[in-house]
Design an enzyme around this catalytic site. Structure first.
Site, PDB file in Angstrom:
ATOM      1  N   CYS A   2       0.903  -1.094  -0.019  1.00  0.00           N
ATOM      2  CA  CYS A   2      -0.177   0.074   0.076  1.00  0.00           C
ATOM      3  C   CYS A   2       0.832   1.143   0.056  1.00  0.00           C
ATOM      4  O   CYS A   2       2.210   1.248   0.275  1.00  0.00           O
ATOM      5  CB  CYS A   2      -0.936   0.081   1.308  1.00  0.00           C
ATOM      6  N   GLU A 484       6.800 -20.736 -19.800  1.00  0.00           N
ATOM      7  CA  GLU A 484       6.892 -19.090 -19.338  1.00  0.00           C
ATOM      8  C   GLU A 484       8.130 -18.649 -19.929  1.00  0.00           C
ATOM      9  O   GLU A 484       7.767 -17.411 -20.269  1.00  0.00           O
ATOM     10  CB  GLU A 484       6.773 -19.421 -17.992  1.00  0.00           C
ATOM     11  N   GLU A 491       6.370 -11.915 -25.446  1.00  0.00           N
ATOM     12  CA  GLU A 491       5.306 -10.626 -25.192  1.00  0.00           C
ATOM     13  C   GLU A 491       6.260  -9.468 -24.901  1.00  0.00           C
ATOM     14  O   GLU A 491       5.833  -8.523 -24.933  1.00  0.00           O
ATOM     15  CB  GLU A 491       4.340 -10.894 -23.999  1.00  0.00           C
TER      16      GLU A 491
END
Ligand code: AGP
Length: 615
Positions: A2, A484, A491
């Site tokens: 956070c 992977e 990508e």
């Protein structure tokens, strides 16, 4: 993860805090809030679910003044992203306000103790217990705010950065940290707090990093640091050399590079708190032990990288529980007639929790009567909401489109689900489960060690960046790692790349081998799977004999792997089922480095979105 900002000084605290939150929004953005001590000593709080724009609207309708305040952008761990679960959290008298980053592992025990004493909770979060505990300590110690915070810190287990206000001490803020970041910004006549320096870099470049188990009191004149017992300690001063953009990325050129480095914490935080005694405890399990015991078939449904995590999880679940596991791309699963019933457990893996194909696969499975357990990194997302149970990973927000830390967190999570199934079915006893968990808990340090030795990979990446293709070979849990690695290269570097099970080479793919073609080989452990290791050595010899440039990812000390290897990347020796957590890392670095060598934007690869919410 956070975002937290604190301020004490001559400026209007609200402006400083909200601007700081905007800089930290990449750390969490499912809700946000502020608490400012007004000139009249009254706490002014505004908090809203959603992006900071929603908080802006809330604030615009109010007049909030004061020069001491703090704020929080949330990445939810416990409790959905709602207004009431947004931080700050207050005590019953609105005297104490708290914002928190981390996971308080013993919050349920503390909450029960507080409720037994008559405290009524306003939220479902773990963080709220801190506000009530501080209030109780203040009542007990006569109002010494720093001492009250220190006393509460000594009772908390887990990971926490806490920033707290007490209206009786309007000119100061008290903060604490354990296993979660906190830095102090030292200005002239003003002092700041932040989860990282992006919170205050526009005001000061002089900072002090807090150490483990330390408490800091800041005032406009400076700061004082102690340990949790009150003993004074010195913080680590440093000067911030980054610009704001670099500060948001922690000094890295791209978020993805930072997120690769965050993987030890992502796995550690995902594991944290899930072994209680010798028992695995999932999150909002909502599936009782009898339902888990009745499971006689598991389907894993997911897309892309999450699908690869499922293939790894299959090996672990079948090995520990003897339950058959099928792993399917969600886009295929949802359009066929799978044989499902009440005894089928469908595990849906999705970091975003919004992937359309995976969501529809969940709906398809539930219509067929199966029970669904979601593994998700986004609290309150659609897929966990529509599932019977959920296991949240705690990788924090992942800004880079290419999944890295969420992938490793998914692997850890799906293996924990395997242990939970084995525990429910009794195919593994308590000591065996605790032993496996302890092995898994050692892995974050091994990931960190792997990260320390991938410098050679960067040089190699630049050397093969102009290749027209790269092949990836693996066996057993190394095969999904090969898939992977190929996906990352596709990508990020827009390069043709393909992953194969090495045993398939002679059935066609070996025809692709030509002189100089880079082939990455994910080597099985010579200790863990000696027969597979031997087979893979033969595969390497075969492709090297045909001119392949063999790049071998091998366990440290595996001297045989060097025989026909053009390059060897050594990774720590870990148990086979956990090896993807280390063997994947060099492949992530390889792809990111090749993409940079080709001049591409590593965070925003062409044609791709972070969350594929359309089919
Ligand atoms: C992986 O790097 C890609 N970002 C993509 O394959 C991704 O894993 C896939 O779209 C699934 O996303 P999810 O985990 O949010 O469901």
């Amino acid at each position: 993860m956070c975002g937290i900002v604190g301020y004490v000084g001559p400026r209007p605290a609200l402006e400083v805090v909200v601007e700081g939150l905007r800089r930290l929004e990449y750390r969490g953005y499912d809700s946000s809030g502020v608490a400012i001590i007004g000139p009249d000593g009254v706490l002014q709080v505004a908090k809203k679910a959603g992006r900071i724009e929603n908080l802006d609207k809330e604030i615009a309708a109010r007049t909030i003044a004061g020069s001491t305040g703090m704020g929080h952008t949330r990445w939810a761990t416990h409790g959905a992203p709602t207004d009431r679960n947004a931080h700050p959290h207050l005590d019953a008298q609105d005297r104490v306000a708290v914002v928190h980053n981390g996971i308080i592992e013993n919050f349920m025990v503390l909450r029960a103790e507080l409720e037994a004493s008559g405290v009524e909770f306003a939220s479902e979060t773990d963080s709220e217990v801190v506000a009530h505990l501080i209030a109780a300590e203040l009542a007990r110690n006569g109002g010494d705010f720093p001492d009250a915070v220190r006393a509460v810190c000594r009772r908390l287990d887990g990971a926490f950065t806490l920033v707290t206000l007490d209206t009786s001490c309007p000119g100061s803020i008290v903060a604490a940290r354990r296993n979660s970041p906190l830095v102090v910004g030292v200005g002239k006549g003003e002092t700041f707090l932040g989860s990282d320096v992006a919170a205050f870099i526009e005001f000061t470049r002089d900072a002090v990093e807090l150490g483990q188990d330390q408490v800091v009191v800041i005032t406009r004149d400076g700061y004082e640091i102690t340990d949790f017992t009150g003993e004074p300690v010195n913080g680590k001063h440093f000067h911030i050399d980054w610009d704001l953009s670099a500060a948001e990325k922690g000094g890295y050129d791209y978020f993805m590079l930072k997120e690769i480095e965050e993987q030890p914490a992502a796995v550690a935080d995902t594991l944290r708190g899930h072994l209680v005694g010798a028992r695995i405890v999932l999150d909002e399990q909502r599936l009782d032990n009898q339902e888990l015991r009745d499971v006689d078939k598991v389907f894993v449904v997911a897309c892309g990288t999450a699908y690869h995590a499922g293939l790894i999880g299959k090996q672990a679940i079948e090995h520990w529980t003897r339950i058959p596991v099928e792993v399917e791309m969600a886009s295929e699963f949802r359009y066929r007639d799978p044989v499902l019933n009440r005894q089928t457990l469908v595990v849906a893996i999705s970091q975003s929790g919004e992937t359309a194909d995976t969501l529809e696969a969940v709906r398809h499975a539930r219509q067929q009567g199966a029970r669904v357990l979601a593994i998700c990194n986004t609290n309150g997302a659609q897929i966990p909401r529509e599932s019977d149970a959920v296991f949240y990973t705690h990788a924090g927000p992942e800004i880079g489109v290419a999944a890295t830390k969420t992938f490793l967190a998914q692997i850890a999570a799906v293996e924990l689900v395997g242990l939970a199934l084995a525990q429910a079915r009794g195919t593994k006893w308590g000591d065996e489960i605790a032993g496996e968990f302890e092995e898994l808990a050692k892995i974050p340090a091994e990931i960190a060690r792997t990260l320390d030795c991938v410098q050679d990979v960067r040089a190699l990446a630049r050397d093969i960046a102009s290749s027209k293709a790269v092949l990836f070979l693996g066996r057993h849990v190394g095969f999904p790692v090969a898939l992977e690695g190929a996906l990352k290269l596709k990508e990020l570097a827009y390069m043709h790349a393909e992953g194969f099970p090495a045993g398939e080479l002679k059935h066609g793919p070996i025809a692709l081998i030509e002189d100089g073609l880079p082939v990455v080989v994910v080597m099985p452990s010579p200790r863990g799977r000696p027969l597979l290791h031997q087979k893979m050595l033969s595969n390497i010899a075969e492709i090297a004999a045909r001119g392949a440039r063999t790049i071998v990812i091998a366990e440290e000390g595996d001297t045989a792997a060097r025989i026909h290897a053009a390059h060897v990347v050594e990774v720590p020796a870990v148990p086979t089922l956990y090896s993807p957590l280390v063997t994947t890392v060099p492949l992530q670095v390889l792809a990111a480095e090749i993409a940079q060598a080709r001049g591409y934007d590593v965070d925003k690869p062409r044609n791709l979105a972070k969350s594929v919410t359309v089919e």
